[in-house]
Write a protein that holds these residues in place. Structure first.
Motif, short mmCIF file in Angstrom:
data_model
loop_
_atom_site.label_atom_id
_atom_site.label_comp_id
_atom_site.label_asym_id
_atom_site.label_seq_id
_atom_site.Cartn_x
_atom_site.Cartn_y
_atom_site.Cartn_z
N ARG B 21 -3.54 -10.03 -0.95
CA ARG B 21 -3.16 -8.62 -1.12
C ARG B 21 -3.38 -8.17 -2.56
O ARG B 21 -3.91 -7.10 -2.81
CB ARG B 21 -1.69 -8.42 -0.75
CG ARG B 21 -1.39 -8.51 0.73
CD ARG B 21 0.08 -8.20 1.00
NE ARG B 21 0.51 -8.72 2.28
CZ ARG B 21 0.31 -8.09 3.45
NH1 ARG B 21 -0.29 -6.93 3.47
NH2 ARG B 21 0.72 -8.64 4.58
N GLN B 62 -2.43 2.72 -13.59
CA GLN B 62 -2.81 2.71 -12.17
C GLN B 62 -2.60 1.32 -11.56
O GLN B 62 -2.12 1.20 -10.44
CB GLN B 62 -4.27 3.13 -12.01
CG GLN B 62 -4.46 4.61 -11.72
CD GLN B 62 -3.82 5.05 -10.41
OE1 GLN B 62 -4.08 4.49 -9.36
NE2 GLN B 62 -2.94 6.04 -10.48
N LYS B 65 1.07 0.88 -10.89
CA LYS B 65 1.56 1.71 -9.79
C LYS B 65 1.01 1.25 -8.44
O LYS B 65 1.72 1.24 -7.45
CB LYS B 65 1.14 3.16 -10.03
CG LYS B 65 1.97 3.87 -11.10
CD LYS B 65 1.36 5.23 -11.37
CE LYS B 65 2.28 6.13 -12.16
NZ LYS B 65 1.62 7.44 -12.42
N GLN B 66 -0.26 0.88 -8.43
CA GLN B 66 -0.84 0.42 -7.16
C GLN B 66 -0.24 -0.91 -6.74
O GLN B 66 -0.02 -1.15 -5.55
CB GLN B 66 -2.37 0.30 -7.27
CG GLN B 66 -3.10 1.63 -7.50
CD GLN B 66 -3.02 2.58 -6.31
OE1 GLN B 66 -2.63 2.19 -5.21
NE2 GLN B 66 -3.37 3.84 -6.54
N TYR B 68 2.81 -1.85 -7.33
CA TYR B 68 4.15 -1.56 -6.80
C TYR B 68 4.11 -1.05 -5.36
O TYR B 68 5.08 -1.15 -4.63
CB TYR B 68 4.87 -0.55 -7.69
CG TYR B 68 5.73 -1.19 -8.76
CD1 TYR B 68 6.77 -2.05 -8.41
CD2 TYR B 68 5.50 -0.95 -10.11
CE1 TYR B 68 7.56 -2.65 -9.37
CE2 TYR B 68 6.29 -1.55 -11.09
CZ TYR B 68 7.31 -2.40 -10.71
OH TYR B 68 8.10 -3.00 -11.67
N LYS B 69 2.96 -0.48 -4.96
CA LYS B 69 2.87 0.00 -3.58
C LYS B 69 2.78 -1.14 -2.57
O LYS B 69 3.02 -0.95 -1.39
CB LYS B 69 1.65 0.92 -3.43
CG LYS B 69 1.88 2.28 -4.07
CD LYS B 69 0.66 3.16 -4.02
CE LYS B 69 0.37 3.62 -2.59
NZ LYS B 69 -0.67 4.69 -2.60
N LEU B 70 2.40 -2.32 -3.04
CA LEU B 70 2.37 -3.47 -2.13
C LEU B 70 3.82 -3.86 -1.83
O LEU B 70 4.62 -4.06 -2.74
CB LEU B 70 1.61 -4.64 -2.75
CG LEU B 70 0.13 -4.40 -3.06
CD1 LEU B 70 -0.46 -5.65 -3.73
CD2 LEU B 70 -0.64 -4.06 -1.81
N ILE B 71 4.12 -3.98 -0.55
CA ILE B 71 5.49 -4.25 -0.14
C ILE B 71 5.96 -5.61 -0.68
O ILE B 71 7.12 -5.79 -1.01
CB ILE B 71 5.62 -4.22 1.40
CG1 ILE B 71 5.01 -2.94 1.98
CG2 ILE B 71 7.05 -4.42 1.85
CD1 ILE B 71 5.68 -1.65 1.66
N ASP B 72 5.05 -6.56 -0.80
CA ASP B 72 5.42 -7.90 -1.25
C ASP B 72 5.55 -8.01 -2.76
O ASP B 72 5.88 -9.08 -3.27
CB ASP B 72 4.41 -8.94 -0.74
CG ASP B 72 4.67 -9.31 0.72
OD1 ASP B 72 5.85 -9.23 1.14
OD2 ASP B 72 3.72 -9.67 1.43
N VAL B 73 5.28 -6.95 -3.48
CA VAL B 73 5.43 -6.98 -4.94
C VAL B 73 6.83 -6.51 -5.31
O VAL B 73 7.25 -5.41 -4.92
CB VAL B 73 4.36 -6.11 -5.63
CG1 VAL B 73 4.70 -5.91 -7.10
CG2 VAL B 73 3.00 -6.77 -5.49
N ILE B 74 7.56 -7.35 -6.07
CA ILE B 74 8.94 -7.03 -6.44
C ILE B 74 8.97 -6.36 -7.81
O ILE B 74 9.70 -5.42 -8.04
CB ILE B 74 9.81 -8.31 -6.48
CG1 ILE B 74 9.65 -9.10 -5.17
CG2 ILE B 74 11.27 -7.99 -6.77
CD1 ILE B 74 10.22 -8.45 -3.94
#
Lengths: 579, 164
Positions: B21, B62, B65-66, B68-74
């Motif tokens: 991902r 960017q 921010k991008q 952070y949009k990954l659900i698995d990124v804390i």
């Protein structure tokens, strides 16, 4: 941690579903979908989902619509979602079933449409062996899903499904894929449903930073030539009333993007039409001359900005969006307001004062009067714009309109004037041909009491026409319009204007007789080749309770204007009809 | 806009596919990856990735921010925004005929590296340090003939109480 209330309201059904029985993964899936309030699933069976389809057999609570192609299923789920605001759901088998969904997933992802996409996969023991009908669909769809799951334990299923619905339909919405191996759908476990949903890495911002809201309010007060650019985010967050209040209070002209159509009433005196490549003269000119540009739930797509370096050169840009990554992505942003559009506008509306815009509004109104959208009508040939206007008048702007992609899409965007949100369903970001007709089926399933009109070109109509069967079998009363110019019109237009009249592979001669095609499926087919026939055919279609296809044979060489060609700024419009 | 090297720490769920991902995001959005390392973190169930990338401030924003949009990124932290310790390990298999060994050992000692294997005509040097140090050491060993070079990429953390 956030409480997430399932949508199912029928208490009897609810307690039946919640019983802690030992059941298979397939039954867990169906129960969980019902608990999420899913009232219609679009799908197509196959080897890896046979346990799931077996669980559907005789299940009277679960409503599944068998399409004739997986692509039809996912576009239908998309149309359902866009028109209702609920999550659209589709099911396909592993391998080719799953890969047939890819275009639909990308379509939904680009336009932020909430979908939960269920795919079967080969058994966990066979994954990675190039088994029959195996495809790594979570890998394939990683760039085009908001999130995805490959379920490896049957106990995880209820949580995964609940999370998927939560993620799909909150924050910036989008498709979530759940891949269920065949053995997982067969294994049994005790059903446990948790209302609470907690995803540690997922906390979308709803309430904006109050300081930024204050800055926005102040910028409006100081602005003399402000413009609002409202996008799909207004519709998706249900903020159309808040936008109307905002516009009335602030006295700012508003342009709605392709996906924003319906988010603001087109009859309002401050509405200036759609911007961009095929935008109105007024919208494009206003954007290029404004001193404050307020983007609301719009992502400054390249079809809106065209050459981005020359876009809105005099404007200070404020941007309201739920997705922080959109702020500053393509245009430098002075005032960022990250949050749910509705929540942000509610705050703004508490404080906002009118802009000093009266001279500007006068200027904008003059542009509107002097350079409206227009076309040259004909008494000998049927004009596509006329057909759209006629449909608009007959339906009083109250229908749900879906389109495919191309010239007819732009004419529909220009000449069907929308009053209401969730009434305009079109593939904006991905530009997916084949989307228009199946998405109408989904919209009609979600809105049985509204008239649904699907406007297609003769090219796109042939990309998913197999779903005529579904309309006939279930008497789904979509009015299917074919704007038939016997050519790939938008490609023809580009080849005429940009490629020096070198027409390459655009001739659609040899297409089926669409009337006979409809009749072959048991759908009523009508044809019109002039205005008189067009009015009569449309009247007959409106008076027919079931599905009808109307083949409007229109002028072949008609172009969409205004047009801004690539490499130009949006005020460099070809108007098309200048002497 | 000026381009800089940034070292980013990304705390992620230790889930199958999470590396795909993150690396896929960099690939499709045209962000550069100079190196990427991943391993367990201080918290069970979470892994820490350290990514070295180059780009302007806007690109870095960017990227963050991008991610952070990954659900698995804390959590995403730009380590290079504050004082940090950054280290990588290199294993360098260098030609080392007996006559050349004293000179090579001289280099190894100067860099506080160590020899972890000696064969009849080669030795493996293990070096730990920041990227510049490893680059310098590799340059000095080149004249002897490097047969194989393997570097881990950078792992890093901020100094003092700052936490990624």
């Amino acid at each position: 941690m956030s409480a997430h209330t399932s949508a199912v309201v029928d208490q009897d059904l609810r307690s039946k579903l919640l019983k802690p029985d030992v059941i298979s993964g397939s039954e867990i899936l169906l129960r969980s979908l019902l608990l999420e309030g899913v009232d219609c699933v679009f799908g197509y069976p196959g080897g890896a989902v046979l346990y799931i389809y077996d669980a559907m057999h005789g299940n009277e609570d679960f409503n599944h619509l068998l399409t004739r192609h997986e692509q039809g299923a996912i576009h239908a789920a998309d149309g359902y979602a866009r028109s209702t605001g609920k999550v659209g759901v589709c099911i396909a088998t592993s391998g080719p079933g799953a890969t047939n969904l890819v275009t639909g997933i990308a379509t939904a992802y680009m336009d932020s449409v909430p979908l939960v996409v269920i795919t079967g996969n080969v058994a966990t023991t066979a994954i990675g062996t190039d088994a029959f009908q195996e495809a790594d669909i979570t890998g394939i769809t990683m760039p085009i899903t908001k999130h995805s799951y490959l379920v490896r334990n049957v106990e995880d299923l209820p949580r995964v499904i609940h999370e998927a619905f939560h993620i799909a339909n909150t924050g910036r919405k989008g498709p979530v894929l759940i891949d269920i191996p065949k053995d997982i759908s067969a294994q049994k476990t005790r059903f446990e449903w948790q209302e609470e949903v907690s995803v540690r890495g997922y906390n979308p911002t709803v309430q904006p930073n109050k300081l930024q809201v204050d800055r926005l309010v102040q910028a409006i007060e100081e602005a003399e030539r402000p413009v609002i650019l409202a996008g799909g985010g207004v519709v998706y967050s249900g903020a159309h009333e808040q936008l109307l209040e905002f516009v009335n209070k602030s006295q700012i002209p508003v342009t709605t993007t392709l996906l924003g159509l319906g988010g603001f009433p087109s009859g309002h005196e401050l509405w200036i039409g759609m911007p961009g490549m095929h935008g109105t003269y007024t919208a494009n000119t206003a954007l290029q001359n404004c001193d404050l540009l307020i983007g609301i739930g719009a992502r400054f797509d390249d079809r809106v900005t065209m050459t981005v370096q020359g876009f809105a050169p005099k404007a200070k840009i404020a941007h309201i969006d739920v997705d922080p990554a959109e702020i500053g992505k393509t245009v430098p942003t002075a005032i960022p307001c990250v949050g749910d559009v509705k929540a942000v506008l509610e705050l703004v509306n508490e404080k906002v004062k009118p802009a000093r815009s009266s001279a500007w509004i006068h200027q904008v109104q003059t542009w509107k009067e002097e350079k409206p959208l227009r076309y040259t009508d004909s008494d000998t040939e049927l004009k596509p714009q006329y057909v759209i206007e006629m449909i608009h008048e007959a339906t009083k702007g109250e229908a749900i309109v879906t389109t495919d992609v191309g010239q007819h899409q732009m004419w529909a965007a220009q000449y069907y004037r929308f009053n209401n949100p969730r009434s305009w369903i079109t593939s904006g970001g991905l530009g997916t041909m084949g989307f228009g007709f199946p998405s109408a089926i989904g919209a009609q399933m979600g809105n049985p009491d509204r008239m649904v009109v699907s406007i297609n070109g003769d090219g796109g109509m042939q990309m998913c026409s197999q779903e005529l069967a579904i309309c006939a079998i279930h008497n789904i009363p979509v009015k299917i319009v074919v704007i038939n110019n016997q050519v790939l019109g938008m490609v023809r237009q580009w080849q005429e204007i940009i490629y020096d009249n070198r027409y390459s592979h655009i001739d659609l001669a040899g297409s089926p007789d669409f009337v006979k095609l409809a009749e072959a499926y048991g759908v009523k087919g009508l044809r019109a080749t002039n205005k008189e026939e067009a009015r009569l055919a449309w009247q007959e279609a409106m008076n027919t309770p079931g599905p009808v296809l109307i083949d409007f044979v229109v002028r072949k060489g008609e172009n969409v204007f205004p047009m801004v060609t690539q490499g130009n700024t949006i005020d460099q419009m070809i108007m098309g009809d200048e002497e | 806009m000026s381009t800089h090297r940034h070292t980013i720490s990304v705390l992620v769920n230790n889930q199958p596919g999470v590396l795909q991902r993150v690396s896929g995001l960099f690939g499709r959005r045209g962000f550069n990856i100079e190196s990427i390392t991943v391993g367990e973190s201080e918290e069970r169930g979470l892994s820490r990735m350290v990514i070295v990338t180059t780009g302007s401030e806007r690109t870095l924003e960017q990227i963050s921010k991008q991610l952070y949009k990954l659900i698995d990124v804390i959590k995403v932290v730009d380590l290079s925004a504050s004082p940090m310790v950054a280290r990588e390990v290199a294993l360098i298999k260098v030609n080392a005929e007996p006559s050349a060994r004293p000179e090579i050992l001289g280099v190894v000692e100067t860099f506080r590296a160590s020899v972890v294997d000696i064969g009849t005509s080669t030795m493996i040097v293990q070096a730990i340090g920041d990227t510049d140090k490893i680059d310098a050491m590799v340059e000095l060993l080149k004249p002897y003939g490097i047969r194989e070079l393997s570097r881990t990429g950078v792992t890093a953390m901020t100094r003092g109480l700052g936490k990624a």
